[in-house]
Design a protein around this motif. Structure first.
Motif, PDB file in Angstrom:
ATOM      1  N   ALA A   1     -72.379  11.490  84.618  1.00 43.78           N
ATOM      2  CA  ALA A   1     -72.487  12.762  84.085  1.00 43.78           C
ATOM      3  C   ALA A   1     -71.864  12.728  82.514  1.00 43.78           C
ATOM      4  O   ALA A   1     -71.528  13.813  82.233  1.00 43.78           O
ATOM      5  N   ILE A   2     -71.951  11.791  81.870  1.00 44.13           N
ATOM      6  CA  ILE A   2     -71.230  11.755  80.579  1.00 44.13           C
ATOM      7  C   ILE A   2     -72.252  12.323  79.605  1.00 44.13           C
ATOM      8  O   ILE A   2     -73.358  12.047  79.654  1.00 44.13           O
ATOM      9  N   ASN A   3     -71.691  13.261  78.904  1.00 44.74           N
ATOM     10  CA  ASN A   3     -72.511  14.116  78.062  1.00 44.74           C
ATOM     11  C   ASN A   3     -72.715  13.485  76.700  1.00 44.74           C
ATOM     12  O   ASN A   3     -72.240  13.878  75.446  1.00 44.74           O
ATOM     13  N   ALA A   4     -73.670  12.364  76.800  1.00 42.24           N
ATOM     14  CA  ALA A   4     -73.905  11.635  75.688  1.00 42.24           C
ATOM     15  C   ALA A   4     -74.070  12.346  74.570  1.00 42.24           C
ATOM     16  O   ALA A   4     -73.877  11.953  73.381  1.00 42.24           O
ATOM     17  N   PRO A   5     -75.276  13.231  74.474  1.00 37.94           N
ATOM     18  CA  PRO A   5     -75.791  13.900  73.378  1.00 37.94           C
ATOM     19  C   PRO A   5     -74.808  14.803  72.724  1.00 37.94           C
ATOM     20  O   PRO A   5     -74.689  14.701  71.341  1.00 37.94           O
ATOM     21  N   LEU A   6     -73.709  15.184  73.567  1.00 43.60           N
ATOM     22  CA  LEU A   6     -72.632  16.223  72.907  1.00 43.60           C
ATOM     23  C   LEU A   6     -71.669  15.342  72.375  1.00 43.60           C
ATOM     24  O   LEU A   6     -71.256  15.568  71.198  1.00 43.60           O
TER      25      LEU A   6
ATOM     26  N   ASN B   1     -64.780   6.988  80.175  1.00 45.69           N
ATOM     27  CA  ASN B   1     -65.111   5.729  80.986  1.00 45.69           C
ATOM     28  C   ASN B   1     -66.540   5.212  80.809  1.00 45.69           C
ATOM     29  O   ASN B   1     -67.012   4.695  81.535  1.00 45.69           O
ATOM     30  N   ALA B   2     -67.038   5.359  79.637  1.00 49.67           N
ATOM     31  CA  ALA B   2     -68.664   4.985  79.431  1.00 49.67           C
ATOM     32  C   ALA B   2     -68.782   3.333  79.652  1.00 49.67           C
ATOM     33  O   ALA B   2     -69.903   2.992  80.194  1.00 49.67           O
ATOM     34  N   GLY B   3     -67.650   2.553  79.442  1.00 48.83           N
ATOM     35  CA  GLY B   3     -67.647   1.106  79.851  1.00 48.83           C
ATOM     36  C   GLY B   3     -67.746   0.865  81.165  1.00 48.83           C
ATOM     37  O   GLY B   3     -68.099  -0.247  81.355  1.00 48.83           O
ATOM     38  N   LEU B   4     -67.789   1.950  82.343  1.00 48.72           N
ATOM     39  CA  LEU B   4     -67.735   1.567  83.485  1.00 48.72           C
ATOM     40  C   LEU B   4     -69.187   1.592  84.088  1.00 48.72           C
ATOM     41  O   LEU B   4     -69.483   1.279  85.418  1.00 48.72           O
ATOM     42  N   TYR B   5     -70.161   2.175  83.021  1.00 41.79           N
ATOM     43  CA  TYR B   5     -71.388   2.356  83.755  1.00 41.79           C
ATOM     44  C   TYR B   5     -72.591   1.425  82.900  1.00 41.79           C
ATOM     45  O   TYR B   5     -72.372   1.135  81.836  1.00 41.79           O
ATOM     46  N   ASP B   6     -73.614   1.399  83.740  1.00 37.22           N
ATOM     47  CA  ASP B   6     -74.959   0.735  83.226  1.00 37.22           C
ATOM     48  C   ASP B   6     -75.973   1.889  82.749  1.00 37.22           C
ATOM     49  O   ASP B   6     -76.320   2.778  83.691  1.00 37.22           O
ATOM     50  N   PHE B   7     -76.280   1.901  81.530  1.00 36.61           N
ATOM     51  CA  PHE B   7     -76.925   2.942  81.212  1.00 36.61           C
ATOM     52  C   PHE B   7     -78.504   2.614  80.909  1.00 36.61           C
ATOM     53  O   PHE B   7     -79.294   3.399  80.547  1.00 36.61           O
ATOM     54  N   SER B   8     -78.869   1.491  81.319  1.00 39.10           N
ATOM     55  CA  SER B   8     -80.146   0.872  81.290  1.00 39.10           C
ATOM     56  C   SER B   8     -81.217   1.987  82.015  1.00 39.10           C
ATOM     57  O   SER B   8     -82.238   2.045  81.513  1.00 39.10           O
ATOM     58  N   HIS B   9     -81.095   2.494  82.967  1.00 42.26           N
ATOM     59  CA  HIS B   9     -81.943   3.356  83.843  1.00 42.26           C
ATOM     60  C   HIS B   9     -81.973   4.499  82.911  1.00 42.26           C
ATOM     61  O   HIS B   9     -83.118   5.209  82.666  1.00 42.26           O
ATOM     62  N   TYR B  10     -80.637   4.986  82.480  1.00 40.40           N
ATOM     63  CA  TYR B  10     -81.025   6.345  81.585  1.00 40.40           C
ATOM     64  C   TYR B  10     -81.634   6.188  80.611  1.00 40.40           C
ATOM     65  O   TYR B  10     -82.394   7.248  79.945  1.00 40.40           O
ATOM     66  N   LEU B  11     -81.543   4.980  79.812  1.00 40.45           N
ATOM     67  CA  LEU B  11     -82.355   4.814  78.471  1.00 40.45           C
ATOM     68  C   LEU B  11     -83.761   4.285  78.578  1.00 40.45           C
ATOM     69  O   LEU B  11     -84.304   3.963  77.606  1.00 40.45           O
ATOM     70  N   ARG B  12     -84.169   4.243  79.850  1.00 43.03           N
ATOM     71  CA  ARG B  12     -85.661   3.961  80.135  1.00 43.03           C
ATOM     72  C   ARG B  12     -86.569   4.529  79.295  1.00 43.03           C
ATOM     73  O   ARG B  12     -86.695   5.838  79.242  1.00 43.03           O
ATOM     74  N   GLY B  13     -87.505   3.836  78.529  1.00 49.15           N
ATOM     75  CA  GLY B  13     -88.216   4.471  77.601  1.00 49.15           C
ATOM     76  C   GLY B  13     -87.759   4.742  76.371  1.00 49.15           C
ATOM     77  O   GLY B  13     -88.610   5.552  75.512  1.00 49.15           O
TER      78      GLY B  13
ATOM     79  N   HIS C   1     -79.143  14.482  70.600  1.00 47.49           N
ATOM     80  CA  HIS C   1     -79.955  15.492  71.459  1.00 47.49           C
ATOM     81  C   HIS C   1     -81.440  15.402  71.480  1.00 47.49           C
ATOM     82  O   HIS C   1     -82.016  15.816  72.300  1.00 47.49           O
ATOM     83  N   ARG C   2     -81.950  14.643  70.258  1.00 51.52           N
ATOM     84  CA  ARG C   2     -83.521  14.896  70.296  1.00 51.52           C
ATOM     85  C   ARG C   2     -84.183  13.826  70.994  1.00 51.52           C
ATOM     86  O   ARG C   2     -85.380  13.755  71.194  1.00 51.52           O
ATOM     87  N   ILE C   3     -83.186  12.753  70.986  1.00 47.42           N
ATOM     88  CA  ILE C   3     -83.834  11.449  71.863  1.00 47.42           C
ATOM     89  C   ILE C   3     -83.290  11.201  73.167  1.00 47.42           C
ATOM     90  O   ILE C   3     -83.908  10.619  73.801  1.00 47.42           O
TER      91      ILE C   3
ATOM     92  N   PHE D   1     -86.264   3.687  72.917  1.00 49.99           N
ATOM     93  CA  PHE D   1     -86.367   2.371  72.066  1.00 49.99           C
ATOM     94  C   PHE D   1     -85.235   2.473  70.952  1.00 49.99           C
ATOM     95  O   PHE D   1     -85.151   1.460  70.278  1.00 49.99           O
ATOM     96  N   GLN D   2     -84.747   3.681  70.552  1.00 51.78           N
ATOM     97  CA  GLN D   2     -84.207   3.751  69.356  1.00 51.78           C
ATOM     98  C   GLN D   2     -82.644   3.283  69.536  1.00 51.78           C
ATOM     99  O   GLN D   2     -82.017   3.185  68.349  1.00 51.78           O
ATOM    100  N   VAL D   3     -82.005   3.249  70.724  1.00 56.02           N
ATOM    101  CA  VAL D   3     -80.804   2.800  71.101  1.00 56.02           C
ATOM    102  C   VAL D   3     -80.528   1.936  72.409  1.00 56.02           C
ATOM    103  O   VAL D   3     -81.379   2.337  73.366  1.00 56.02           O
ATOM    104  N   GLY D   4     -79.972   0.613  72.500  1.00 57.91           N
ATOM    105  CA  GLY D   4     -79.779   0.124  73.625  1.00 57.91           C
ATOM    106  C   GLY D   4     -78.559   0.497  74.388  1.00 57.91           C
ATOM    107  O   GLY D   4     -77.790   1.089  73.953  1.00 57.91           O
TER     108      GLY D   4
END
Length: 386
Positions: A312-317, A355-367, A300-302, A369-372
């Motif tokens: 719309a995967i609620n990754a923090p939750l 269905n997390a494996g169907l998506y590219d999270f690179s844009h979501y994680l831009r900036g 939730h913090r990062i 650095f703690q998780v790829g």
């Protein structure tokens, strides 16, 4: 009982208050004659026990089915000036509908005013707009206050920290006098909202610390060991109330004896709190040993908000629940909450990790650095499998 000033309301609030969701007969509103005698007798017994203990604040909501009617009947013989009555009404697009709902709740409670009215469930930007827009539901609530039907106006929220902060910082129509929120040992990321509310002299009440705070009335053996010599539930109570910014916590008693364990926090607050730091250290170490982070809400913090994530995967939750299960064995709680995801519900928003494996999270994680992106997909997929 210990009492604290409830922010600028000036109310002398007991540190333990009585929530009424768990003692209601039904999630559907119904006439009193349809409610079994045994159910109403139990509500009356809970109210009597609370009052005997010095707990004079009773909190309910229009959305709690038969709760308002049952609580109103149980409070009928109480001296009105000696009790604090709070209900909560969800915001609407049309403020006239909000007012109508409030008047109906007033009738259900069988009172001529409530001391505290919370606008219920400011969870999204939409509900924030419904409430805070010019002429919106907050404006309507202030109108009810001017008529003497409401003492003070606040809000409750299950939303993100940014939503809480926006509501705390709102100034039009007098802003809010107090806040009800979910914040407890297993979920601490809303602290900035509490700190700012306190700085603005708002009352702060933590709701559902034992149920939403981890089903601590039925704790796993691991947490029992980590919390000794306190119970996990008592440790959480002490953690919340050891912060002076928190005025009270709501005890959702289903039966009169549900107050018993919570009362043990009173001498701890008044005296030695040495156990707090030791238990805190053990909980943190157990989480770090299991997942690599001291706090389960680390993601939730990062991570950005869920509505910015692909699918719309609620990754923090999802990852918070995954950490709770792995770090503290809160499997039952995590599974219960996980099943609530994916139903287009603002109270538990977004999608699961199925269905997390169907998506590219690179844009979501831009900036970030703690998780790829590959690691995030792996974690979401493993969480769903668990």
């Amino acid at each position: 009982m210990i009492y604290r000033r409830f922010g600028r309301t000036g109310i002398r609030m007991p540190v333990l208050t009585a929530g009424s969701m768990r003692f209601m007969h039904s999630w559907r509103d119904m006439p009193m004659e349809a409610i079994p005698r045994a159910s109403q007798d139990n509500v009356a017994a809970v109210v009597r026990q609370a009052l005997d203990l010095g707990i004079n604040h009773f909190e309910t909501a229009r959305g709690y089915g038969s709760s308002e009617r049952q609580l109103g009947r149980a409070l009928r013989d109480c001296v009105r000036g000696e009790i604090i009555v709070q209900t909560k009404i969800q915001p609407t697009d049309d403020p006239d509908d909000f007012i109508a709902h409030f008047m109906d709740s007033l009738a259900r409670l069988d009172v001529d005013r409530v001391d505290l009215l919370a606008i219920h469930g400011i969870n999204t930007h939409r509900s924030l707009w419904q409430t805070c827009r010019q002429g919106g539901c907050l404006h309507a609530a202030r109108g009810l206050q001017k008529k003497g039907l409401v003492g003070h106006v606040g809000f409750s929220s299950h939303g993100a920290t940014e939503i809480l902060l926006a509501a705390v910082r709102h100034r039009e129509d007098g802003g809010f006098d107090y806040m009800n929120l979910h914040w407890y040992y297993i979920f601490q990321c809303h602290w900035p909202a509490i700190a700012e509310a306190h700085a603005r002299d708002m009352g702060v009440m933590v709701i559902s610390p034992s149920d939403k705070g981890g089903r601590l009335y039925d704790p796993p053996e691991k947490l029992v060991r980590l919390s000794s010599p306190l119970s996990p539930m008592l440790f959480n109570d002490l953690f919340c109330l050891s912060h002076p910014e928190v005025n009270s916590i709501s005890i959702g008693a289903a039966v009169p004896t549900d107050f018993t364990e919570h009362l043990k926090v009173l001498p701890l607050l008044a005296g030695n709190r040495n156990h707090l730091a030791a238990i805190d250290g053990r909980w943190r170490q157990a989480m770090k040993d299991a997942v690599g982070h001291e706090f389960p809400d680390y993601f939730h913090r990062i991570l950005p908000a869920w509505d910015l994530a692909p699918g719309a995967i609620n990754a923090p939750l999802v990852l918070w629940l995954y950490n709770l299960a792995r770090g503290w064995d809160l499997h039952t709680y995590a599974r219960q909450r996980y099943r609530m995801i994916g139903h287009e519900d603002s109270w538990v928003p977004g999608r699961s990790g199925e269905n997390a494996g169907l998506y590219d999270f690179s844009h979501y994680l831009r900036g970030i650095f703690q998780v790829g992106d590959k690691e995030l997909v792996r974690l979401l997929t493993a969480a769903h499998a668990l």
